[in-house]
Design a protein around this motif. Structure first.
Motif, short mmCIF file in Angstrom:
data_model
loop_
_atom_site.label_atom_id
_atom_site.label_comp_id
_atom_site.label_asym_id
_atom_site.label_seq_id
_atom_site.Cartn_x
_atom_site.Cartn_y
_atom_site.Cartn_z
N THR A 57 0.85 -1.20 0.00
CA THR A 57 0.00 0.00 0.00
C THR A 57 0.89 1.24 0.00
OG1 THR A 57 -0.14 0.02 2.41
CG2 THR A 57 -1.87 -1.17 1.21
N GLU A 115 0.41 5.84 -0.34
CA GLU A 115 -0.42 7.04 -0.50
C GLU A 115 0.30 8.03 -1.41
OE1 GLU A 115 -3.28 9.97 2.11
OE2 GLU A 115 -1.41 9.29 3.04
N ASP A 161 -5.56 13.18 -2.79
CA ASP A 161 -4.58 12.16 -2.36
C ASP A 161 -5.20 10.79 -2.56
OD1 ASP A 161 -3.01 14.30 -1.58
OD2 ASP A 161 -3.73 14.23 0.50
N LEU A 162 -4.47 9.86 -3.17
CA LEU A 162 -4.96 8.51 -3.44
C LEU A 162 -4.22 7.49 -2.58
CD1 LEU A 162 -5.28 8.51 -7.35
CD2 LEU A 162 -7.05 8.99 -5.65
N LYS A 163 -5.02 6.55 -2.04
CA LYS A 163 -4.42 5.41 -1.33
C LYS A 163 -4.39 4.23 -2.29
CE LYS A 163 -5.93 6.92 3.25
NZ LYS A 163 -6.73 6.58 4.46
N LYS A 216 -7.88 2.43 -3.11
CA LYS A 216 -8.63 2.01 -1.94
C LYS A 216 -9.67 3.05 -1.50
CE LYS A 216 -7.61 -1.29 -0.05
NZ LYS A 216 -8.08 -2.69 -0.27
N ASN A 217 -9.43 4.35 -1.78
CA ASN A 217 -10.37 5.40 -1.33
C ASN A 217 -11.15 6.01 -2.49
OD1 ASN A 217 -8.07 6.60 -2.38
ND2 ASN A 217 -8.15 8.38 -1.00
N ASN A 218 -11.43 5.21 -3.51
CA ASN A 218 -12.09 5.70 -4.73
C ASN A 218 -13.49 6.24 -4.46
OD1 ASN A 218 -12.69 6.28 -7.34
ND2 ASN A 218 -12.93 4.16 -8.01
N MET A 273 -14.80 7.90 -1.98
CA MET A 273 -15.00 9.04 -1.08
C MET A 273 -14.17 10.25 -1.48
SD MET A 273 -12.88 7.47 2.16
CE MET A 273 -13.77 5.90 2.06
N LEU A 274 -13.80 10.34 -2.75
CA LEU A 274 -12.95 11.44 -3.19
C LEU A 274 -13.78 12.64 -3.64
CD1 LEU A 274 -10.24 9.51 -5.22
CD2 LEU A 274 -9.96 10.60 -2.99
#
Length: 406
Positions: A35, A37, A67-69, A117-119, A121-122
């Motif tokens: 993983t 960020e 920011d993408l995880k 992983k955070n697609n 809630m962006l």
């Protein structure tokens, strides 16, 4: 270096090599999930025209980022760059309001074998304000220098106005629309296109502004010229009781423009005559310049200011010896003095007294009351002739010797 130290160094080198080999094995052969960020990935705004249609503007527009995880094989994670992602925010897809709006973003493309992983809630926060317009008159701040004896006759800007559009906070800041640039050693008529800059009351450029035009045409018309002195012309005298203590002109020299043949003969410029009798203490008057036909002023409206300093004139005195004439003496007597002289004291302004001599004073002694011989002291009468602003303050006695005839 002894053998024990050499052995320790060799062991350390071997351990380091083994660590590198192990890392390469795990990364390339085992390739475990990892993983990571990735920060500050740019977001592209789409359908921004819909903001204009809704009369909105973005406040202090800046680049938007998220920011993408990320999750994926180590080998893939190690290769990702910001440029591998295309992320957009559709400004037409949501109901908007003045103030802060949260706009969801869409990830259009991203590298294969990578999971975001955070697609779900962006989003980005976009501050909106009212979209307004304002019309401004364009002025020139172009720095222009001219060759010797060449002067600016006039400047014209086309078009004369510009319309700006933007957020209310930015539009309200704009106080001037100016042309910027520089022209050196201009010696003939010139025109050119110059960029328009929008500035606030402090002279700072205002950003986030759109305008209907980006440039305007500045036309400069020149003419021949020279600098000549100003001659102040006057008529009449200052009011009674005052004297002129000097004057000051707002311009002792003026720049005159016109045909070179006329200019060559011109050495100075006269003013219209100022009536000195109408002046008051510390008077300041506008005085027109008498310009020859075909000549104009390059730095004004054809007039100057003249400030006159008047001061109250103080009275002083002057003594003048005058011959005394006598009258009304009885025929039985005669005066034996060869001449009679009296000292006459005058009062008045210095300017008036300077004009007086014994020729302006008639001194007469009346001897009608003489009844006998003897020497007597008399005070004659003095009368001024053609003497303004002067008075007789004292007349000295004369000694007269009287005898009978025969």
């Amino acid at each position: 270096m002894d053998k024990s130290e050499n052995g320790t160094l060799i062991v350390k080198i071997i351990c380091l090599l083994l660590s590198v080999v192990l890392w390469l094995y795990i990364s390339n052969v085992e390739n475990p999930l990892r993983t990571y960020e990735l920060k500050g990935i740019p977001v592209e705004l789409t359908n921004e025209d819909s903001l204009v249609d809704s009369k909105f503007a973005i406040v202090n527009k800046q680049p938007f980022t998220v920011d993408l995880k990320l999750e994926g094989p180590s080998s893939e994670i190690l290769k990702v760059k910001k440029e591998d992602f295309k992320i957009v925010a559709d400004m037409s897809a949501y109901a908007l309001k003045v103030g802060e709006n949260t706009i969801p973003v869409q990830i259009v493309s991203y590298p294969e074998n990578i999971t975001i992983k955070n697609n779900g809630m962006l989003g980005i926060k976009v501050n909106l304000e009212e979209l307004t317009q304002k019309e401004l008159t364009i002025s020139s701040k172009v720095k222009v220098t001219y060759k010797e004896n060449i002067y600016e006759k006039e400047q014209n800007i086309s078009p004369k106005t510009v319309t700006i559009t933007g957020g209310k906070s930015s539009v309200d800041k704009v106080t001037e629309a100016i042309l910027t640039g520089e022209e050196k050693d201009v010696d003939k008529n010139k025109q050119g296109d110059y960029n328009i800059q929008f500035i606030d009351s402090f002279g700072n450029a205002v950003s986030n502004i759109e305008s209907n035009i980006k440039t305007a045409k500045l036309s400069i018309t020149v003419t021949n010229g020279k600098t000549v002195p100003v001659n102040l012309k006057t008529t009449g005298n200052v009011p009674q009781g005052f004297v002129l203590d000097g004057y000051e002109l707002s311009k002792n020299n003026v720049t005159v423009l016109g045909d070179s043949q006329i200019l060559n003969k011109l050495e100075s410029i006269d003013t219209e005559a100022v009536d000195m009798s109408s002046l008051q203490p510390d008077s300041e008057v506008d005085v027109k310049l008498n310009l020859p036909e075909g000549i104009s002023i390059g730095d004004g409206d054809g007039s100057i200011k003249a400030k006159f300093k008047l001061k109250k004139e103080e009275n002083t005195t002057k003594n003048i010896e005058c011959n005394v004439q006598y009258k009304n003496l009885s025929d039985v007597f005669l005066v034996t003095n060869q001449s009679l002289v009296s000292n006459v004291k005058l009062s008045g302004t210095q300017e008036a007294l300077d004009k007086i001599s014994s020729q302006n004073i008639s001194v007469i002694l009346d001897l009608a009351n003489v009844k006998e011989e003897g020497t007597f002291d008399y005070t004659p009468q003095a009368t001024l002739v053609n003497a303004n602003n002067v008075t007789v303050s004292d007349v000295g006695n004369v000694s007269v010797t009287i005898k009978k005839k025969g």
